[in-house]
Design a protein around this motif. Structure first.
Motif, short mmCIF file in Angstrom:
data_model
loop_
_atom_site.label_atom_id
_atom_site.label_comp_id
_atom_site.label_asym_id
_atom_site.label_seq_id
_atom_site.Cartn_x
_atom_site.Cartn_y
_atom_site.Cartn_z
N ILE A 167 43.01 40.76 45.39
CA ILE A 167 43.09 40.11 44.05
C ILE A 167 42.27 40.81 42.93
N LEU A 168 41.08 40.69 43.45
CA LEU A 168 40.02 41.24 42.50
C LEU A 168 39.95 42.85 42.33
N GLN A 169 40.13 43.58 43.39
CA GLN A 169 40.43 45.04 43.01
C GLN A 169 41.49 45.29 42.09
N ASN A 170 42.78 44.52 42.11
CA ASN A 170 43.80 44.78 41.19
C ASN A 170 43.49 44.47 39.82
N ALA A 171 42.57 43.34 39.78
CA ALA A 171 42.08 42.74 38.06
C ALA A 171 41.20 44.26 37.78
N LEU A 172 40.23 44.73 38.86
CA LEU A 172 39.29 45.38 38.25
C LEU A 172 40.08 46.99 38.04
N ASP A 173 41.06 47.28 38.60
CA ASP A 173 41.79 48.46 38.42
C ASP A 173 42.47 48.52 36.91
N ALA A 174 43.05 47.04 36.65
CA ALA A 174 43.64 46.90 35.55
C ALA A 174 42.76 47.06 34.15
N GLY A 175 41.46 46.82 34.38
CA GLY A 175 40.52 46.99 33.02
C GLY A 175 39.08 46.62 33.18
N GLY A 176 38.67 46.86 34.43
CA GLY A 176 37.24 46.88 34.61
C GLY A 176 36.63 45.49 34.66
N TRP A 177 35.17 45.37 34.80
CA TRP A 177 34.68 44.39 34.94
C TRP A 177 34.52 43.46 33.62
N ASP A 178 34.67 44.29 32.37
CA ASP A 178 34.48 43.56 31.12
C ASP A 178 35.74 42.51 30.99
N ASN A 179 36.68 42.76 31.64
CA ASN A 179 38.17 42.15 31.38
C ASN A 179 38.40 41.35 32.47
N VAL A 180 37.53 40.88 33.21
CA VAL A 180 37.97 40.07 34.41
C VAL A 180 36.98 38.80 34.52
N SER A 181 37.65 37.62 34.85
CA SER A 181 36.60 36.53 35.02
C SER A 181 37.20 35.92 36.30
N ILE A 182 36.06 35.21 37.01
CA ILE A 182 36.34 34.48 38.16
C ILE A 182 35.84 33.26 38.33
N TYR A 183 36.63 32.35 39.10
CA TYR A 183 36.24 31.29 39.45
C TYR A 183 36.58 30.67 40.86
N ALA A 184 35.56 30.23 41.59
CA ALA A 184 35.99 30.05 42.97
C ALA A 184 35.34 28.57 43.36
N GLY A 185 36.15 27.64 43.49
CA GLY A 185 35.81 26.27 43.87
C GLY A 185 36.56 25.75 44.79
N SER A 186 37.12 24.71 44.52
CA SER A 186 38.41 24.07 45.45
C SER A 186 39.78 24.86 45.05
N ARG A 187 39.62 25.80 43.98
CA ARG A 187 40.68 26.71 43.82
C ARG A 187 39.96 28.00 43.63
N LEU A 188 40.62 29.03 43.94
CA LEU A 188 40.35 30.32 43.46
C LEU A 188 41.18 31.02 42.14
N SER A 189 40.35 31.42 40.98
CA SER A 189 41.18 31.65 40.07
C SER A 189 40.45 33.13 39.33
N ILE A 190 41.40 34.05 39.56
CA ILE A 190 41.07 35.46 39.03
C ILE A 190 41.65 35.90 37.61
N MET A 191 41.18 36.36 36.60
CA MET A 191 41.95 36.68 35.55
C MET A 191 41.63 38.31 35.06
N ASN A 192 42.77 38.77 34.44
CA ASN A 192 42.54 40.06 33.83
C ASN A 192 43.40 40.09 32.69
N LYS A 193 43.40 41.13 31.84
CA LYS A 193 44.17 41.11 30.80
C LYS A 193 45.56 42.06 30.76
N ALA A 194 45.42 42.50 31.97
CA ALA A 194 46.75 43.22 32.26
C ALA A 194 47.95 42.36 32.62
N VAL A 195 49.27 43.08 32.67
CA VAL A 195 50.39 41.99 32.68
C VAL A 195 51.33 42.74 33.70
#
Length: 406
Positions: free
Chosen positions: A25-53
């Motif tokens: 999931i993270l490598q897809n997010a990084l390929d879509a726009g690099g670290w500046d466009n990625v946010s990660i949350y990992a707790g009771s759920r994992l959430s990875i966001m990026n600006k691609a569609v």
């Protein structure tokens, strides 16, 4: 709601776990726009966001529009990540543009397989992939963002990492441990297979040399020198990969580390240096690569050999040897030297050295051998060497014969 049933049993990629879910999931997010466009949350759920569609086609197995050099180009990482999550009782859900995606289990031919449901909804600017019931961690030790404090040396060829357990990273993501190395490394655009298995080290080791060759920090250069001298596997970096750009940095680092020593060349001359009592340090292949800019056994031996050697007044053999060398067309110097008993002579620095302890006959035989090195550039134990020695000897005999005839 539409659905896609994938003919993949849930036990597929059975050795994958939470790290592989996170990684894909993270490598897809990084390929879509690099670290500046990625946010990660990992707790009771994992959430990875990026600006691609995402598009509906991205749900097809094997479909990918990623450019060459991307971290993932197989078109299956996201689907496999959802499969592994479902297999482990987690619930993937995605919102991306107008798409809303969830995953679950279906049955095909009596086997549990992955099914993905998708529908359209209000537009969401970007992509958020969430894994509810997350049982993994945040894997901070397995990612190298640009601001990571473990980065000791950054170059356009990659990073040197300070780690208690050195590891290899490819494009900021963990690949494997590096047993026997002093440092970890992060290499850009390192080609890996789908499972991101370690490539052959003969591919990796030159890349490490390209990183170190760009080092401008004396302290870091000292660290590599100490690591190689200490037997760490950095010493295996091929000599041709150490194309040092900042020579003074490495010369200062060597002086600070081994002030009165020279570096070994992994050459028979190292034995000569030991015989002469020269303090030499073994840095392996990396030392041979640095030897062009550092004090080394070759130059140290040459300096010792060039020290004038006393010749007895009645010892005319050296003058005979020089005359033979001149007749053969050699214009360099021929000197006697105190060499080990098992060494007849050597050609170094444009000079032929002959063992003073050997008999005149053996000295002459050695001279012919060294002339083959000096005149024809032949290497030991080759057919070319044999031919060169024969050619030199025959030319000398022919000239002597003609002189006698006259």
């Amino acid at each position: 709601m539409k659905r896609i049933t994938y003919p993949m049993v849930l036990d597929y990629v059975k050795d994958w776990g939470t790290w592989e879910i996170f990684r894909e999931i993270l490598q897809n997010a990084l390929d879509a726009g690099g670290w500046d466009n990625v946010s990660i949350y990992a707790g009771s759920r994992l959430s990875i966001m990026n600006k691609a569609v995402l598009k509906e086609q991205d749900l097809l197995l094997g479909y990918s529009e990623k450019s060459e050099g991307s971290r993932g180009v197989w078109g299956e990482g996201l689907k496999l990540a959802m499969l592994v999550a479902v297999r482990n009782g987690m619930k993937p859900r995605i919102r991306s543009g107008n798409l809303r995606i969830t995953a679950g289990v279906s049955e095909m031919f009596g086997q549990d397989v992955l099914v993905v449901y998708y529908r359209n909804d209000d537009y969401f600017d970007g992509t958020e992939i969430t894994i509810d019931g997350w049982t993994g961690e945040d894997f901070r030790d397995k990612i190298i963002p640009p601001w990571d404090k473990r980065i000791l040396l950054h170059t356009n060829q990659g990073d040197v990492l300070g780690m208690d357990e050195p590891a290899l990273f490819a494009d900021d993501l963990y690949v494997c441990k590096l047993e026997g190395y002093r440092f970890g490394y992060n290499l850009p655009e390192l080609k890996l297979n789908r499972d991101r298995n370690l490539p052959d080290m003969w591919v990796v080791e030159p890349r490490l040399g390209f990183i170190w060759s760009r080092c401008q920090d004396v302290h870091m250069a000292e660290q590599l020198i100490r690591s190689a001298a200490g037997g760490h596997k950095e010493k295996n970096i091929p000599e041709w990969a150490m194309r040092v750009r900042h020579k003074k940095v490495w010369q200062e680092a060597w002086h600070n580390t081994f002030e009165n020593a020279v570096v070994k060349l992994n050459d028979p001359v190292d034995d000569m240096a030991a015989y002469m009592g020269i303090n030499a340090v073994d840095l392996g292949n990396v030392g041979v690569g640095l030897a062009t800019i550092l004090p080394n056994t070759g130059r140290a031996v040459e300096e010792k050999l060039m020290t004038p050697f006393d010749i007895a007044v009645d010892d005319e053999n050296i003058f005979f040897l020089r005359k033979v060398a001149q007749k053969a067309g050699y214009k360099g110097a021929v000197l006697l030297a105190d060499l080990p008993e098992d060494t007849g002579g050597m050609f170094r620095g444009g000079t032929i050295f002959i063992n003073v302890k050997h008999s005149p006959e053996k000295q002459l035989a050695t001279l012919l051998h060294e002339l083959a090195h000096a005149i024809y550039g032949e290497r030991d134990a080759t057919a070319g060497m044999v031919d060169a020695v024969c050619k030199i000897a025959s030319n000398l005999l022919y000239e002597v014969y003609n002189v006698q005839e006259e």
